[in-house]
Design a protein around this motif. Structure first.
Motif, PDB file in Angstrom:
ATOM      1  N   ILE A 177       0.687  -1.236   0.118  1.00  0.00           N
ATOM      2  CA  ILE A 177       0.132   0.204  -0.137  1.00  0.00           C
ATOM      3  C   ILE A 177       0.887   1.401  -0.127  1.00  0.00           C
ATOM      4  N   ALA A 178       1.913   1.175   0.613  1.00  0.00           N
ATOM      5  CA  ALA A 178       2.853   2.446   1.099  1.00  0.00           C
ATOM      6  C   ALA A 178       3.378   2.658  -0.315  1.00  0.00           C
ATOM      7  N   PHE A 179       4.099   1.680  -1.076  1.00  0.00           N
ATOM      8  CA  PHE A 179       4.423   1.912  -2.526  1.00  0.00           C
ATOM      9  C   PHE A 179       3.482   2.198  -3.326  1.00  0.00           C
ATOM     10  N   LEU A 180       2.230   1.833  -3.230  1.00  0.00           N
ATOM     11  CA  LEU A 180       1.491   2.487  -4.209  1.00  0.00           C
ATOM     12  C   LEU A 180       0.887   4.047  -3.927  1.00  0.00           C
ATOM     13  N   GLU A 181       1.004   4.288  -2.735  1.00  0.00           N
ATOM     14  CA  GLU A 181       0.404   5.699  -2.349  1.00  0.00           C
ATOM     15  C   GLU A 181       1.960   6.584  -2.592  1.00  0.00           C
ATOM     16  N   LYS A 182       2.920   5.995  -2.684  1.00  0.00           N
ATOM     17  CA  LYS A 182       4.224   6.823  -2.781  1.00  0.00           C
ATOM     18  C   LYS A 182       3.997   7.232  -4.493  1.00  0.00           C
ATOM     19  N   GLU A 183       3.872   6.008  -5.378  1.00  0.00           N
ATOM     20  CA  GLU A 183       4.164   6.209  -6.711  1.00  0.00           C
ATOM     21  C   GLU A 183       2.968   7.144  -7.269  1.00  0.00           C
ATOM     22  N   LEU A 184       1.613   6.799  -6.660  1.00  0.00           N
ATOM     23  CA  LEU A 184       0.441   7.659  -7.213  1.00  0.00           C
ATOM     24  C   LEU A 184       0.279   9.011  -6.737  1.00  0.00           C
ATOM     25  N   GLU A 185       0.929   9.196  -5.299  1.00  0.00           N
ATOM     26  CA  GLU A 185       0.741  10.359  -4.549  1.00  0.00           C
ATOM     27  C   GLU A 185      -0.618  10.783  -4.277  1.00  0.00           C
ATOM     28  N   ILE A 186      -1.445   9.778  -4.038  1.00  0.00           N
ATOM     29  CA  ILE A 186      -2.720   9.714  -3.466  1.00  0.00           C
ATOM     30  C   ILE A 186      -2.856   8.764  -2.434  1.00  0.00           C
ATOM     31  N   PRO A 187      -3.732   9.146  -1.329  1.00  0.00           N
ATOM     32  CA  PRO A 187      -3.965   8.322  -0.293  1.00  0.00           C
ATOM     33  C   PRO A 187      -5.030   7.214  -0.563  1.00  0.00           C
ATOM     34  N   ILE A 188      -4.601   6.170  -0.063  1.00  0.00           N
ATOM     35  CA  ILE A 188      -5.617   4.971  -0.335  1.00  0.00           C
ATOM     36  C   ILE A 188      -6.397   4.878   1.003  1.00  0.00           C
ATOM     37  N   LYS A 189      -7.745   5.344   0.963  1.00  0.00           N
ATOM     38  CA  LYS A 189      -8.490   5.334   2.151  1.00  0.00           C
ATOM     39  C   LYS A 189      -9.325   4.236   2.560  1.00  0.00           C
ATOM     40  N   VAL A 190      -9.570   3.330   1.571  1.00  0.00           N
ATOM     41  CA  VAL A 190     -10.186   2.238   1.824  1.00  0.00           C
ATOM     42  C   VAL A 190      -9.475   0.952   1.260  1.00  0.00           C
ATOM     43  N   VAL A 191      -9.466  -0.285   2.256  1.00  0.00           N
ATOM     44  CA  VAL A 191      -8.870  -1.473   1.723  1.00  0.00           C
ATOM     45  C   VAL A 191      -9.971  -2.465   1.639  1.00  0.00           C
ATOM     46  N   SER A 192     -10.315  -3.219   0.616  1.00  0.00           N
ATOM     47  CA  SER A 192     -11.346  -4.197   0.680  1.00  0.00           C
ATOM     48  C   SER A 192     -11.034  -5.555   0.798  1.00  0.00           C
ATOM     49  N   VAL A 193     -11.460  -6.013   1.678  1.00  0.00           N
ATOM     50  CA  VAL A 193     -10.923  -7.479   1.858  1.00  0.00           C
ATOM     51  C   VAL A 193     -11.855  -8.702   1.612  1.00  0.00           C
ATOM     52  N   GLY A 194     -12.738  -8.490   0.996  1.00  0.00           N
ATOM     53  CA  GLY A 194     -13.927  -9.456   0.701  1.00  0.00           C
ATOM     54  C   GLY A 194     -14.994  -8.990   0.075  1.00  0.00           C
ATOM     55  N   PRO A 195     -15.970  -9.572  -0.725  1.00  0.00           N
ATOM     56  CA  PRO A 195     -17.269  -8.949  -1.335  1.00  0.00           C
ATOM     57  C   PRO A 195     -18.257  -8.557  -0.415  1.00  0.00           C
ATOM     58  N   ASP A 196     -18.228  -8.935   0.732  1.00  0.00           N
ATOM     59  CA  ASP A 196     -19.392  -8.537   1.565  1.00  0.00           C
ATOM     60  C   ASP A 196     -19.244  -7.032   2.128  1.00  0.00           C
ATOM     61  N   ARG A 197     -20.342  -6.357   2.263  1.00  0.00           N
ATOM     62  CA  ARG A 197     -20.436  -4.971   2.755  1.00  0.00           C
ATOM     63  C   ARG A 197     -19.516  -4.852   3.965  1.00  0.00           C
ATOM     64  N   THR A 198     -19.424  -5.483   4.937  1.00  0.00           N
ATOM     65  CA  THR A 198     -18.650  -5.572   6.003  1.00  0.00           C
ATOM     66  C   THR A 198     -17.246  -5.586   5.992  1.00  0.00           C
ATOM     67  N   GLN A 199     -16.665  -6.261   4.626  1.00  0.00           N
ATOM     68  CA  GLN A 199     -15.402  -6.445   4.792  1.00  0.00           C
ATOM     69  C   GLN A 199     -14.632  -5.286   3.976  1.00  0.00           C
ATOM     70  N   THR A 200     -14.999  -4.136   4.727  1.00  0.00           N
ATOM     71  CA  THR A 200     -14.334  -2.934   4.223  1.00  0.00           C
ATOM     72  C   THR A 200     -13.557  -2.065   5.252  1.00  0.00           C
ATOM     73  N   ILE A 201     -12.166  -2.042   5.051  1.00  0.00           N
ATOM     74  CA  ILE A 201     -11.523  -1.465   6.113  1.00  0.00           C
ATOM     75  C   ILE A 201     -11.096   0.142   5.719  1.00  0.00           C
ATOM     76  N   HIS A 202     -11.473   0.912   6.642  1.00  0.00           N
ATOM     77  CA  HIS A 202     -11.157   2.464   6.437  1.00  0.00           C
ATOM     78  C   HIS A 202      -9.907   2.829   7.064  1.00  0.00           C
ATOM     79  N   ARG A 203      -8.962   3.619   6.149  1.00  0.00           N
ATOM     80  CA  ARG A 203      -7.717   3.973   6.887  1.00  0.00           C
ATOM     81  C   ARG A 203      -7.702   5.439   7.138  1.00  0.00           C
TER      82      ARG A 203
END
Ligand code: GDP
Ligand code: IMO
Ligand code: MG
Length: 423
Positions: A397-423
């Motif tokens: 995630i840190a590598f992508l943020e550095k390259e894209l220069e935009i924060p990754i605010k959500v990481v989804s870890v499964g298809p369900d509504r609840t499997q959503t992690i906010h950063r």
């Protein structure tokens, strides 16, 4: 109030439907602005999976109004089936959904023209979903289309007949084998039109103007992905609408100055369905594993999706074009267990190393240059907060943020509504 915008940054199927559903509680109105039933937006909650085609992904919430904008193309037949699917969930769509009178209709002959055009192209076919999208937008820009508002007027059936007759002549001109029974298709079409007429038609640009004036919050929901955009995608292997941020302005009648957040959705790897170039595509076991673990089959057509590594050259390009302010990374869970992960950071192009997307990205023109990173073993699907993330995922995630220069605010870890992690 402002309008926030949610878009897919790759070739579609990034997980837009899931995220719109997650975000809906923060908004009064969810508005689709382009595309049509070529889209398949999947939502999962309470153990049930729903696939939406034309209906905005906020429909399962109690309060939000779901608006279908002027930029959308509607197939009444597919739409009627979608509505039927909602019946069992007791969704009051007559109260919660509004449709722009300026949205264009997909006619049965548009679907046939799509099939004829693809058949005539042979090997060079686009790999269209065959829902009539291209021919309908052609009639829109050719100033021949039929709009939702037309069906409220007398005499629209004569206009329909003239257009359908013209289409039949065009189908014959293609001189390919397309079998059809138009009378049967038309019976279904006109029945569906009657159902469509039971819904609320509005002048959507005025409706949204009033909503903004009254302090309502609006989320514009994109379909497809930026690399399928008619102007900026991998032309001609694209769809026929502007899938990028500008499409929300023309597809809803919203001024650019009204747009605030632009949520860019991407998969932690890349997929594509249909034909066209895909520099980081994998043809080996790793690609097969991604497809199998990620269950990469189209929500609409069931076609296998092509899979490959994340392409930051393409992703930077789409972030720029859309003015993305926040990123959301989907399907991170699928990469668990891959010993090493590759991310494309540049292309070899005509003997030079470049970091922008050039005019030609076919295999013979570009070779991806990769940065390799260590993968993680941990299963992410049960995780609920970022403190549980393995180090390698944080590094990714840190590598992508550095390259894209935009924060990754959500990481989804499964298809369900609840499997959503906010950063
Ligand atoms: P859309 O067209 O952008 O709405 O995406 P699709 O619904 O066509 O495809 C995304 C697929 O991935 C659907 O089957 C979703 O249920 C699923 N999905 C979304 N987010 C995640 C995720 O974080 N992990 C996994 N495993 N599946 C996801
Ligand atoms: P969502 O909204 C993925 C692709 C088709 C084909 C090309 C043109 O679910 O992300 P069309 O039917 O528009 O003439 O097809 O675009 N395509 C999609 N791929 N997701 C979609 O929508 C797509 N909609 C169209 O596969 O390559
Ligand atoms: Mg989809």
């Amino acid at each position: 109030m402002a309008v926030d915008l949610l878009l897919g940054l790759q070739w579609g199927d990034e997980g837009k439907g899931k995220i719109v559903d997650v975000l809906t509680r923060n908004y009064d109105i969810i508005a689709r602005f382009q595309g049509g039933p070529n889209a398949g937006h999947t939502l999962e909650f309470d153990g049930i999976k729903h696939v939406l085609r034309t209906i905005p992904s906020g429909i399962f919430h109690d309060k939000a109004i779901n608006l279908i904008g002027n930029g959308v193309v509607i197939d009444p037949v597919v739409f009627a089936k979608e509505l039927e699917g909602l019946e069992q969930f007791k969704i009051d769509y007559r109260a919660k959904m509004v449709i722009s009178r300026k949205a264009h209709l997909i006619l049965p002959t548009h679907r046939l023209l799509d099939a004829a055009s693809e058949a005539a192209k042979g090997k060079a076919k686009i790999g269209s979903t065959l829902k009539g999208i291209g021919p309908t937008y052609m009639d829109k820009t050719g100033r021949n289309g039929i709009r939702v508002g037309d069906i409220e007027l007398d005499g629209w059936k004569e206009k329909y007949r003239a257009l359908a007759n013209k289409h039949e002549a065009m189908i014959a001109f293609y001189n390919v084998d397309v079998q059809y029974d138009l009378a049967e298709m038309e019976t279904e079409f006109f029945e569906s039109i009657e159902l469509l007429k039971e819904l609320q038609f509005i002048d959507s640009e005025e409706y949204l103007r009033q909503a903004l004036k009254n302090g309502k919050t609006i989320l514009a929901e994109g379909a497809q992905g930026s690399l399928l955009d008619i102007d900026f995608g991998t032309y001609p292997f694209v769809t026929s609408s502007n899938t990028t941020a500008a499409g929300a302005c023309t597809g809803l009648g919203i001024a650019p100055s009204r747009i605030k957040e632009v949520y860019g959705i991407f998969k932690a790897y890349t997929t594509r369905v249909g034909s066209g170039p895909f520099p980081t595509e994998l043809f080996d076991e790793v690609g097969e594993d991604m497809a199998r673990i990620g269950n990469e089959f189209g929500a609409v057509t069931g076609r296998a999706r092509r899979c490959g590594w994340l392409d930051l050259v393409a992703l930077k390009y789409t972030c720029e074009i859309n003015g993305v302010t926040q990123l959301m990374m989907m399907k991170g869970d699928i990469l668990s267990g891959f010993s090493s992960l590759k991310v494309c950071t540049a292309y070899k192009y005509k003997g030079k190393t470049i970091e922008h997307l050039p005019f030609n990205i076919e295999d013979e023109n570009v070779t991806p240059i990769y940065t390799e990173m260590k993968g993680w073993k941990e299963d992410l699907t049960k995780m609920t907060e970022t403190s549980q993330f393995p180090k390698e995922l944080n590094d990714y995630i840190a590598f992508l943020e550095k390259e894209l220069e935009i924060p990754i605010k959500v990481v989804s870890v499964g298809p369900d509504r609840t499997q959503t992690i906010h950063r």
